[in-house]
Design an enzyme around this catalytic site. Sequence first.
Site, mmCIF file in Angstrom:
data_model
loop_
_atom_site.group_PDB
_atom_site.id
_atom_site.type_symbol
_atom_site.label_atom_id
_atom_site.label_comp_id
_atom_site.label_asym_id
_atom_site.label_seq_id
_atom_site.Cartn_x
_atom_site.Cartn_y
_atom_site.Cartn_z
ATOM 1 N N ASN A 159 4.432 4.587 -4.255
ATOM 2 C CA ASN A 159 3.221 5.360 -3.971
ATOM 3 C C ASN A 159 2.803 6.199 -5.169
ATOM 4 O OD1 ASN A 159 3.445 4.238 -1.505
ATOM 5 N ND2 ASN A 159 4.248 6.051 -0.477
ATOM 6 N N CYS A 177 -9.542 8.626 -26.417
ATOM 7 C CA CYS A 177 -8.773 9.549 -27.275
ATOM 8 C C CYS A 177 -7.440 9.968 -26.649
ATOM 9 C CB CYS A 177 -9.609 10.789 -27.606
ATOM 10 S SG CYS A 177 -9.750 11.948 -26.223
ATOM 11 N N HIS A 218 4.871 3.074 -9.704
ATOM 12 C CA HIS A 218 3.488 2.698 -10.030
ATOM 13 C C HIS A 218 2.700 3.865 -10.622
ATOM 14 C CE1 HIS A 218 3.860 -0.832 -6.946
ATOM 15 N NE2 HIS A 218 4.304 -1.162 -8.138
HETATM 16 P P1 NAD Z 1 2.797 -1.974 1.350
HETATM 17 O O1 NAD Z 1 2.881 -3.336 0.799
HETATM 18 O O2 NAD Z 1 3.860 -1.062 0.982
HETATM 19 O O3 NAD Z 1 2.564 -2.132 2.976
HETATM 20 C C1 NAD Z 1 2.486 -1.074 3.876
HETATM 21 C C2 NAD Z 1 3.644 -1.195 4.875
HETATM 22 O O4 NAD Z 1 3.738 0.011 5.618
HETATM 23 C C3 NAD Z 1 3.480 -2.322 5.899
HETATM 24 O O5 NAD Z 1 4.669 -3.100 5.932
HETATM 25 C C4 NAD Z 1 3.274 -1.574 7.227
HETATM 26 O O6 NAD Z 1 3.805 -2.277 8.335
HETATM 27 C C5 NAD Z 1 4.033 -0.293 6.966
HETATM 28 N N1 NAD Z 1 3.640 0.866 7.792
HETATM 29 C C6 NAD Z 1 2.440 1.156 8.360
HETATM 30 N N2 NAD Z 1 2.496 2.331 9.020
HETATM 31 C C7 NAD Z 1 3.754 2.808 8.864
HETATM 32 C C8 NAD Z 1 4.436 3.988 9.323
HETATM 33 N N3 NAD Z 1 3.823 4.923 10.041
HETATM 34 N N4 NAD Z 1 5.740 4.130 8.985
HETATM 35 C C9 NAD Z 1 6.389 3.192 8.248
HETATM 36 N N5 NAD Z 1 5.784 2.065 7.791
HETATM 37 C C10 NAD Z 1 4.487 1.877 8.094
HETATM 38 O O7 NAD Z 1 1.561 -1.252 0.902
HETATM 39 P P2 NAD Z 1 0.130 -1.806 0.531
HETATM 40 O O8 NAD Z 1 -0.740 -1.088 1.441
HETATM 41 O O9 NAD Z 1 0.054 -3.274 0.548
HETATM 42 O O10 NAD Z 1 -0.016 -1.294 -0.959
HETATM 43 C C11 NAD Z 1 0.286 -2.061 -2.116
HETATM 44 C C12 NAD Z 1 0.551 -1.149 -3.288
HETATM 45 O O11 NAD Z 1 -0.388 -0.061 -3.367
HETATM 46 C C13 NAD Z 1 1.922 -0.485 -3.194
HETATM 47 O O12 NAD Z 1 2.364 -0.224 -4.480
HETATM 48 C C14 NAD Z 1 1.584 0.822 -2.506
HETATM 49 O O13 NAD Z 1 2.565 1.771 -2.617
HETATM 50 C C15 NAD Z 1 0.250 1.175 -3.189
HETATM 51 N N6 NAD Z 1 -0.473 2.098 -2.277
HETATM 52 C C16 NAD Z 1 -0.072 3.403 -2.321
HETATM 53 C C17 NAD Z 1 -0.611 4.310 -1.438
HETATM 54 C C18 NAD Z 1 -0.103 5.736 -1.538
HETATM 55 O O14 NAD Z 1 0.164 6.219 -2.646
HETATM 56 N N7 NAD Z 1 0.074 6.415 -0.423
HETATM 57 C C19 NAD Z 1 -1.564 3.910 -0.499
HETATM 58 C C20 NAD Z 1 -1.987 2.555 -0.495
HETATM 59 C C21 NAD Z 1 -1.411 1.653 -1.406
HETATM 60 ZN ZN ZN Z 2 -11.534 11.372 -24.965
#
Ligand code: NAD
Ligand code: ZN
Length: 251
Positions: free
Chosen positions: A108, A136, A125
């Site tokens: 995240n 710059c 990430h």
């Molecule tokens: P991901 O591939 O990690 O998938 C999300 C997972 O979370 C799914 O398996 C889902 O079933 C599960 N989930 C949903 N609600 C939940 C809960 N309450 N408790 C536990 N698990 C739960 O994430 P993505 O959405 O495919 O994102 C891909 C990339 O983008 C990753 O690197 C991710 O970390 C990043 N991203 C980061 C954020 C953030 O910083 N919060 C948000 C969106 C995407």
């Molecule tokens: Zn600049």
Amino acid sequence: MKSQSYQEKIIQTAKMIKELKPASVLTGAGISVESGVPPFRGQDGIWEKFDPVEYAHINVFRRNPHKVWNILLREIKNTLDKACPNTAHKALAEMESSGFIKTIITQNIDGLHQAAGSKDVIEFHGNFATLHCVKCKMPYMMKEISIKKIPPLCACGGILRPDCVFFGEMIPPESLYRSRQIASKTRLMIVIGTSATVQPAASIPLIAKKNGAKIIDINPQRTIITETVSDIFINGMAGTVMADLLKAIAR
Ligand code: NAD
Ligand code: ZN
């Protein structure tokens, strides 16, 4: 073998955490869902209208920074400006301070582990809290910049970009190196809220498993690692499960 109930899995996992501590942790977008931050994929993913991978690709940003800022980055900034750590982030911070876990490897970019008080966090990430000028390299803080005009610009006129890893970019080498080191040494890895599909982060639990670690998988939905890589799959929301685990450890 008879399948275990939720409560039996909580008790068994708490026992493993006590025996094999400190555990390492891998988190994904799912851990922040209860903080109001939607994941890209899975249930409640907000990106139904378009493919996030397209907008989150570095080539798209280079070709059309206005489009990426306007659709993806503006939305992320507005969401993260309001987000606070939830029970799961706080439980992990507590487990770190009492020695049950050590490092959190997070995919995240939301900074919520640190906001909850976790100290040892690898931001696989990168992060969304800081930006830099593509021309710059001048650093900026996300909360101090205005996005009334898109894309936000540096004093030199260059375009600002967040310090997160776009699709098509390399993982910061020191994060990758340290995560692999941890995965190869840990005796227990707790994987929370990740679909385990984005590489190379998805390989981290596999490395741990190959090196003999036990893997716990916490997710409301089955994923690619559920019961293939993981030893215990705890089916539930991160906040609920982590609160239950914390109580079970204290018993
Ligand atoms: P991901 O591939 O990690 O998938 C999300 C997972 O979370 C799914 O398996 C889902 O079933 C599960 N989930 C949903 N609600 C939940 C809960 N309450 N408790 C536990 N698990 C739960 O994430 P993505 O959405 O495919 O994102 C891909 C990339 O983008 C990753 O690197 C991710 O970390 C990043 N991203 C980061 C954020 C953030 O910083 N919060 C948000 C969106 C995407
Ligand atoms: Zn600049």
